[in-house]
Scaffold this motif. Structure first.
Motif, short mmCIF file in Angstrom:
data_model
loop_
_atom_site.label_atom_id
_atom_site.label_comp_id
_atom_site.label_asym_id
_atom_site.label_seq_id
_atom_site.Cartn_x
_atom_site.Cartn_y
_atom_site.Cartn_z
N ASP A 12 0.93 -1.30 -0.16
CA ASP A 12 0.14 -0.02 0.07
C ASP A 12 1.02 1.42 -0.05
OD1 ASP A 12 -2.51 -1.11 -0.01
OD2 ASP A 12 -2.70 -1.04 2.05
N MET A 13 2.05 1.29 0.91
CA MET A 13 2.84 2.53 1.00
C MET A 13 3.52 2.71 -0.46
SD MET A 13 5.73 2.98 3.55
CE MET A 13 5.10 2.13 4.99
N MET A 14 3.89 1.91 -1.10
CA MET A 14 4.99 1.95 -2.13
C MET A 14 3.83 2.19 -3.44
SD MET A 14 8.05 2.65 -1.40
CE MET A 14 7.24 3.48 -0.21
N GLY A 15 2.59 1.58 -3.16
CA GLY A 15 1.78 1.66 -4.54
C GLY A 15 1.09 3.13 -4.42
N SER A 16 1.06 3.79 -3.52
CA SER A 16 0.88 5.49 -3.54
C SER A 16 2.05 6.10 -4.07
CB SER A 16 0.13 5.80 -2.15
OG SER A 16 0.12 7.28 -2.24
N LYS A 17 2.16 6.66 -5.16
CA LYS A 17 3.23 7.38 -5.34
C LYS A 17 3.38 8.43 -4.37
CE LYS A 17 4.16 5.81 -10.23
NZ LYS A 17 3.20 4.44 -9.87
N SER A 36 -1.50 8.97 -8.52
CA SER A 36 -0.75 8.58 -7.60
C SER A 36 -0.78 6.99 -7.46
CB SER A 36 -1.30 9.03 -6.15
OG SER A 36 -0.61 8.34 -5.21
N ALA A 37 -1.65 6.23 -8.05
CA ALA A 37 -1.95 4.68 -7.90
C ALA A 37 -1.28 4.34 -9.41
CB ALA A 37 -3.13 4.50 -7.70
N GLN A 52 -10.07 11.23 -14.40
CA GLN A 52 -10.99 10.01 -15.00
C GLN A 52 -10.20 8.99 -15.02
OE1 GLN A 52 -13.34 12.03 -17.90
NE2 GLN A 52 -14.24 13.33 -16.33
N LYS A 53 -9.03 8.95 -15.72
CA LYS A 53 -8.39 7.84 -16.17
C LYS A 53 -7.90 7.05 -15.01
CE LYS A 53 -6.00 7.97 -20.00
NZ LYS A 53 -4.87 8.36 -21.06
N ALA A 54 -7.32 7.86 -14.13
CA ALA A 54 -6.60 7.16 -13.00
C ALA A 54 -7.72 6.49 -12.21
CB ALA A 54 -6.19 8.46 -12.18
N ASP A 55 -8.89 6.98 -12.03
CA ASP A 55 -10.10 6.65 -11.34
C ASP A 55 -10.57 5.19 -12.10
OD1 ASP A 55 -11.99 6.66 -9.18
OD2 ASP A 55 -13.56 6.89 -10.74
N SER A 56 -10.47 5.34 -13.22
CA SER A 56 -11.25 4.29 -14.04
C SER A 56 -10.06 2.91 -14.03
CB SER A 56 -11.24 4.71 -15.44
OG SER A 56 -11.40 3.44 -16.54
N SER A 114 -6.65 10.13 -7.57
CA SER A 114 -5.38 11.11 -6.93
C SER A 114 -4.62 11.39 -8.02
CB SER A 114 -4.90 10.40 -5.59
OG SER A 114 -5.96 10.28 -4.59
N LEU A 115 -3.98 12.61 -8.12
CA LEU A 115 -3.10 13.01 -8.89
C LEU A 115 -1.98 13.80 -7.97
CD1 LEU A 115 -5.20 14.50 -11.88
CD2 LEU A 115 -4.24 11.95 -11.73
N PHE A 116 -0.90 13.82 -8.68
CA PHE A 116 0.07 14.75 -8.11
C PHE A 116 1.08 15.47 -9.25
CE2 PHE A 116 2.65 10.85 -8.43
CZ PHE A 116 3.70 11.01 -8.77
N LEU A 117 1.82 16.17 -8.99
CA LEU A 117 2.87 17.01 -9.86
C LEU A 117 4.23 16.97 -9.67
CD1 LEU A 117 0.68 20.25 -10.71
CD2 LEU A 117 1.39 18.65 -12.43
N GLU A 118 5.01 16.66 -10.72
CA GLU A 118 6.40 16.96 -10.24
C GLU A 118 7.13 17.42 -11.50
OE1 GLU A 118 7.58 12.77 -9.27
OE2 GLU A 118 7.78 12.24 -11.41
#
Length: 451
Positions: free
Chosen positions: A113-118, A162-163, A188-192, A198-202
């Protein structure tokens, strides 16, 4: 030490065959689970037992946790090896195994779980003193928030799920207008795809190298690395060619990278085999990218240069055995290269399912294949049908062996990327080690081919 009496392989294709080989060597019985499409597959025939788990679509078979658990109980298996893909990084599957007192050959569900969430992985690595790509370590709640963060980081940026994984849910953003255009669709793509929007920026690292470190950690706090793999030759963030050692690193930088990876895995109390992935900029600064909490497709190049069996290590660690190796016991000898043979058109990259009517294979080289002559390649799964792995005392020797092997190889009945692999391995830039993750994109553009 007594290991497991019987292992269910919750996977298919070449990785299922690969796990069966090690289990046979260790005297462990194997159970294949298979879908309708795979009823005549090589791995089904080679396992000691086989259990049908559903229709061809993965969501109705290889992703069906309860069917896999039922197969283990039905056959009296005491462990499950998930391979890679499918349920290999599914913490819910790992928890179900624990509930049924079946050993999951992999890390704990909490670490998955921990590493699955970027987002969480970035936080953990930053806390461990592992360099991370400059960015925002939180969930972005709105388009407006994304715009503000992107301005602070500075364009260009990467918008990521994130996932996410496998390049899905990733967008390169060069300005405000582009971010506005893709923010909602990416969420939407991430959720699907991942059930998590969840999204993040780098910050975008321009012309990067992608280099990863193989780690092995037992249940007693011992953690070692098995050196690095160069994985920069990719298409749409999917690796095509991998090698070890990386031609990009000198010994000092290699040691620094590997020690950093070990610092990261010790911070999260990792167990079993895993991979820490890093991205390098043009000045040779490196940053943590993500961690894969499973066996990697490209693990054979590490096996070739270290002489170790990674599947055997996975099984022994899962059975509670203490690592018999210290870091000083492991050395990186010679050079290994792996290429991925895929059933796809090398010009359009469209899948090419069908029956293999002729299959001429090279000799004296390692072949990890899902298929044989007469096999039917299904349209339901990843198009990779095998891996060709060359080894030499030097990188030049490994390249020469790979060139000879690919020249000898013939596949009829389906279209494959064999010609593309030949082109890459014979290219001057590859042979000189002068490439980044933009290599394939640039070659396709120069030949007026699609991406």
């Amino acid at each position: 030490m007594s290991y497991f009496k019987k292992i269910v392989i919750a996977n298919r294709g070449e990785i299922a065959r690969r796990i069966i080989r090690t289990c046979n060597k260790m005297g462990i019985q194997t159970v294949a689970v298979y879908s309708d499409a795979d009823q005549d597959a090589c791995f089904v025939r080679e396992a000691d037992e086989a259990v049908h788990i559903g229709p061809s679509q993965a969501k109705h078979s290889y992703l069906q946790i309860e069917k896999i658990i039922a197969a283990a109980k039905q056959t009296g298996a005491d462990a499950i090896h998930p391979g890679y893909g499918f349920v290999s990084e599914n913490s819910g599957f790992s928890r179900r195994c624990a509930e049924e007192e079946i050993t999951f050959i992999g890390p704990s569900p909490e670490v998955i779980d921990m590493m699955g969430s970027k987002i969480e992985a970035r936080k953990q690595m930053e806390a461990a003193g592992v360099p991370i790509v400059p960015g925002y370590n939180g969930k972005i709640e709105s388009e407006q928030q994304a715009l503000e963060i992107a301005e602070e980081i500075g364009y260009p940026v990467m918008l990521k799920a994130s996932a996410g994984g496998g390049g899905i849910g990733m967008e390169l953003i060069r300005d405000r207008d582009q971010l506005r255009q893709v923010f909602s669709s990416t969420m939407q793509k991430a959720d699907s795809f991942f059930g998590d929007g969840s999204l993040f920026l780098e910050k975008l690292i321009e012309n990067p190298r992608h280099i990863e470190v193989q780690v092995v950690c037992d249940q007693f706090g011992q953690a070692i690395h098995l050196f690095e793999r160069e994985c920069s030759i990719q298409r749409r963030n999917q690796k095509i060619v991998e090698e070890s050692p990386s031609p990009f690193l000198d010994e000092e930088l290699r040691q620094k990278l590997c020690e950093t990876a070990i610092r990261g895995v010790k911070k999260i109390n990792y167990t079993n085999v895993g991979t820490m992935e890093f991205i390098f900029d043009e000045q040779k600064n490196f940053y943590f990218l993500e961690m894969n909490t499973r066996l990697q497709v490209e693990h054979p190049v590490t096996e070739e240069v270290t002489g170790l069996d990674l599947v055997e290590l996975q099984i022994k660690i899962a059975a509670g055995e203490k690592l018999a190796l210290n870091q000083t016991d492991v050395s990186q000898n010679g050079h290994a290269i792996e290429v991925r043979l895929c059933a796809e058109d090398p010009k359009t990259f469209f899948p090419s399912p069908g029956k293999i009517t002729s299959f001429i294979l090279p000799e004296e080289i390692r072949l990890d294949l899902a298929v044989e002559e007469g096999s039917v390649v299904s349209p339901f799964y990843d198009p990779m049908i095998g891996k060709i792995i060359s080894y030499g005392e030097t990188r030049g020797q490994a390249i020469a062996k790979m060139e000879a092997a690919l020249k000898m190889m013939r596949v009829a009945g389906i279209t494959t990327n064999l010609e593309l692999l030949q082109d890459i391995v014979g290219d001057r830039l590859f042979q000189e080690g002068q490439f980044t993750t933009k290599y394939i994109e640039n070659r396709l553009k120069s030949n007026n081919l699609v991406l």
